[in-house]
Write an enzyme that holds these catalytic residues in place. Structure first.
Site, PDB file in Angstrom:
ATOM      1  N   ASN A   1       0.855  -1.189   0.000  1.00  0.00           N
ATOM      2  CA  ASN A   1       0.000   0.000   0.000  1.00  0.00           C
ATOM      3  C   ASN A   1       0.891   1.239   0.000  1.00  0.00           C
ATOM      4  O   ASN A   1       1.485   1.584   1.026  1.00  0.00           O
ATOM      5  CB  ASN A   1      -0.901  -0.003   1.234  1.00  0.00           C
ATOM      6  CG  ASN A   1      -1.760   1.243   1.335  1.00  0.00           C
ATOM      7  OD1 ASN A   1      -1.794   2.064   0.414  1.00  0.00           O
ATOM      8  ND2 ASN A   1      -2.449   1.408   2.451  1.00  0.00           N
TER       9      ASN A   1
ATOM     10  N   ARG B   1       0.233   4.288   0.062  1.00  0.00           N
ATOM     11  CA  ARG B   1      -0.279   5.434   0.819  1.00  0.00           C
ATOM     12  C   ARG B   1      -0.351   5.158   2.311  1.00  0.00           C
ATOM     13  O   ARG B   1      -0.738   6.031   3.088  1.00  0.00           O
ATOM     14  CB  ARG B   1      -1.674   5.820   0.310  1.00  0.00           C
ATOM     15  CG  ARG B   1      -1.692   6.315  -1.121  1.00  0.00           C
ATOM     16  CD  ARG B   1      -3.089   6.376  -1.693  1.00  0.00           C
ATOM     17  NE  ARG B   1      -3.750   5.079  -1.607  1.00  0.00           N
ATOM     18  CZ  ARG B   1      -3.491   4.051  -2.404  1.00  0.00           C
ATOM     19  NH1 ARG B   1      -2.575   4.171  -3.360  1.00  0.00           N
ATOM     20  NH2 ARG B   1      -4.122   2.904  -2.261  1.00  0.00           N
TER      21      ARG B   1
ATOM     22  N   ASP C   1      -1.592  -3.091   9.673  1.00  0.00           N
ATOM     23  CA  ASP C   1      -2.367  -4.289   9.995  1.00  0.00           C
ATOM     24  C   ASP C   1      -3.625  -4.413   9.134  1.00  0.00           C
ATOM     25  O   ASP C   1      -4.105  -5.520   8.882  1.00  0.00           O
ATOM     26  CB  ASP C   1      -2.756  -4.270  11.476  1.00  0.00           C
ATOM     27  CG  ASP C   1      -1.534  -4.263  12.381  1.00  0.00           C
ATOM     28  OD1 ASP C   1      -0.629  -5.090  12.153  1.00  0.00           O
ATOM     29  OD2 ASP C   1      -1.478  -3.425  13.303  1.00  0.00           O
TER      30      ASP C   1
ATOM     31  N   ASP D   1      -8.723  -5.221  13.709  1.00  0.00           N
ATOM     32  CA  ASP D   1      -7.400  -5.116  13.080  1.00  0.00           C
ATOM     33  C   ASP D   1      -7.130  -3.679  12.632  1.00  0.00           C
ATOM     34  O   ASP D   1      -6.487  -3.434  11.609  1.00  0.00           O
ATOM     35  CB  ASP D   1      -7.280  -6.075  11.889  1.00  0.00           C
ATOM     36  CG  ASP D   1      -7.485  -7.526  12.281  1.00  0.00           C
ATOM     37  OD1 ASP D   1      -7.328  -7.838  13.476  1.00  0.00           O
ATOM     38  OD2 ASP D   1      -7.791  -8.348  11.405  1.00  0.00           O
TER      39      ASP D   1
ATOM     40  N   GLU E   1      -9.301  -1.648  11.474  1.00  0.00           N
ATOM     41  CA  GLU E   1     -10.315  -1.221  10.508  1.00  0.00           C
ATOM     42  C   GLU E   1     -11.623  -0.955  11.243  1.00  0.00           C
ATOM     43  O   GLU E   1     -12.065  -1.774  12.054  1.00  0.00           O
ATOM     44  CB  GLU E   1     -10.511  -2.288   9.433  1.00  0.00           C
ATOM     45  CG  GLU E   1      -9.258  -2.595   8.631  1.00  0.00           C
ATOM     46  CD  GLU E   1      -8.764  -1.386   7.853  1.00  0.00           C
ATOM     47  OE1 GLU E   1      -9.464  -0.969   6.904  1.00  0.00           O
ATOM     48  OE2 GLU E   1      -7.699  -0.840   8.203  1.00  0.00           O
TER      49      GLU E   1
END
Length: 384
Positions: free
Chosen positions: A22, A24, A81, A341, A343
């Site tokens: 990722n 970003r 994560d 996690d 999120e």
């Protein structure tokens, strides 16, 4: 022997990996760090790679759902994560989920939340480090090729969602810090320190009902009608959310909390040694909760002490810890959010059960976590 010809619990040499990165995540320097810190070590270790950059939320989840996994000896996830959460849930959504989840995974930290990588660093016996040092340590673990089986948390929500967690579920203070510090993502893990101080300044309490199945009562009874699942492992300890928890579960009498945390690993961040009591046994998770009434000063001391894993030494009467195999949490007033996690999810009734030794990760040793008699389980099938 695994299909690639290597011994059980070890990646082959040479090795082919798919790197999901990722660009970003965290401070936005993941690609630069891969080129400078990871790629040279992989070349020396005869690990060839294909690099795929994620472009949006759930992109990695979509990629692994359709990827031809036989091309790779392992999937390497370079971010925080949240990206590992996407990958594992994508694997579990495949028609061939039972074999797909056996594909070895590797966590390379480059996000703002790097708790899984910090935990694996700890299990390998390394000193607690952050940033590029943690990335280097985790890359060296990949180069050494050793695998270890990991627990997986299966979750069900009141709205009918079924998902899997590789690290934690948080409600209350910790989840609010995750949400409110999102705007400071470019600070890296410093965002959580700043978010903690801001949330302490306006400390909230959250009303809900918490119940759990402690380790010592697992062998006593099994629900007559476990929760029904369409795909994935059966959660034999759970009953449907509309039914009361089984009688051998413990129901917490308190209904006002500052936080609730179900944690599969030792760390909640690279400098948050949340579970110093040791690595979870197979099929077990750490359950922490803080009851309402704790002072801001005490909560601050606990979070500061957590960096070195010394928060339990305060013996704070408001902080409760118990090892469990399943739990149920039912928010009562709609306040707060869940962080799974890292999120974020809406606040609703949720329950979960740990599945022991369910998937493979690059780790510091081939030994599985310690087992406990009532639910002693073998490691997962040989890695694919």
């Amino acid at each position: 022997m695994d299909p690639a010809g290597g011994p059980r619990g070890v990646l082959p040499r040479p090795c082919r990996v798919l790197v999901l990165l990722n660009p970003r995540g965290g401070k936005g320097k993941a690609l630069q760090l891969f080129r400078s810190h990871v790629q040279p070590l992989l070349a020396e270790a005869e690990i060839s790679f294909t690099l795929m950059l994620t472009e949006r939320r759930n992109h990695a989840r979509e990629l692994v759902r359709s990827e031809e996994l036989g091309r790779w000896d392992a999937l390497v996830v370079m971010s925080g994560d949240g990206l590992m959460h996407e990958v594992v849930n994508g694997l579990m959504e495949r028609p061939d989920w039972e074999t797909a989840i056996q594909k070895p995974l590797c966590s390379l930290p480059a996000g703002s939340g790097n708790a899984l990588a910090a935990s694996l660093n700890h299990y390998a016996g390394y000193e607690q480090v952050t940033n590029e040092d943690l990335l280097t340590n985790c890359t060296l673990l990949l180069c050494r090729r050793l695998l270890s089986p990991m627990n997986l948390l299966s979750l069900h929500t009141a709205s009918g969602l079924r998902l899997f967690s590789v690290l934690s579920l948080a409600w209350g203070f910790i989840a609010d810090v995750d949400l409110e510090s999102e705007k400071y993502r470019r600070l890296g893990e410093m965002r959580f320190t700043l978010g903690t101080f801001l949330r302490l300044a306006a400390l909230r309490t959250y009303r809900g009902r918490l119940a759990y199945l402690p380790v010592g009562r697992v062998g006593s009874k099994t629900p007559a009608s476990p929760v029904v699942v369409q795909q994935g492992p059966v959660d034999a300890h759970l009953v449907p959310l509309e039914e009361p928890v089984p009688s051998h579960w413990t129901v917490v009498p308190d209904e006002d909390f500052v936080l609730v945390l179900a944690l599969l690993h030792s760390h909640l961040g690279s400098e948050m040694f949340a579970a110093p009591m040791g690595r979870c046994a197979a099929g077990v998770m750490h359950l922490f909760y803080v009851r309402a009434g704790v002072s801001r000063a005490m909560l601050l001391r606990l979070f500061l002490a957590m960096e070195k894993g010394r928060h339990m030494e305060y013996e704070c009467p408001y902080l409760v810890y118990v090892p469990v195999v399943a739990f149920r949490l039912e928010p009562k007033d709609g306040k707060g959010v869940f962080a799974v996690d890292g999120e974020l999810m809406v606040s609703e009734a949720v329950q979960g059960q740990v599945h022991p030794n369910y998937f493979w990760m690059v780790s510091g040793c081939v030994e599985p976590p310690p087992s406990w008699k009532p639910q002693q389980m073998p490691p997962p099938e040989e890695p694919l």
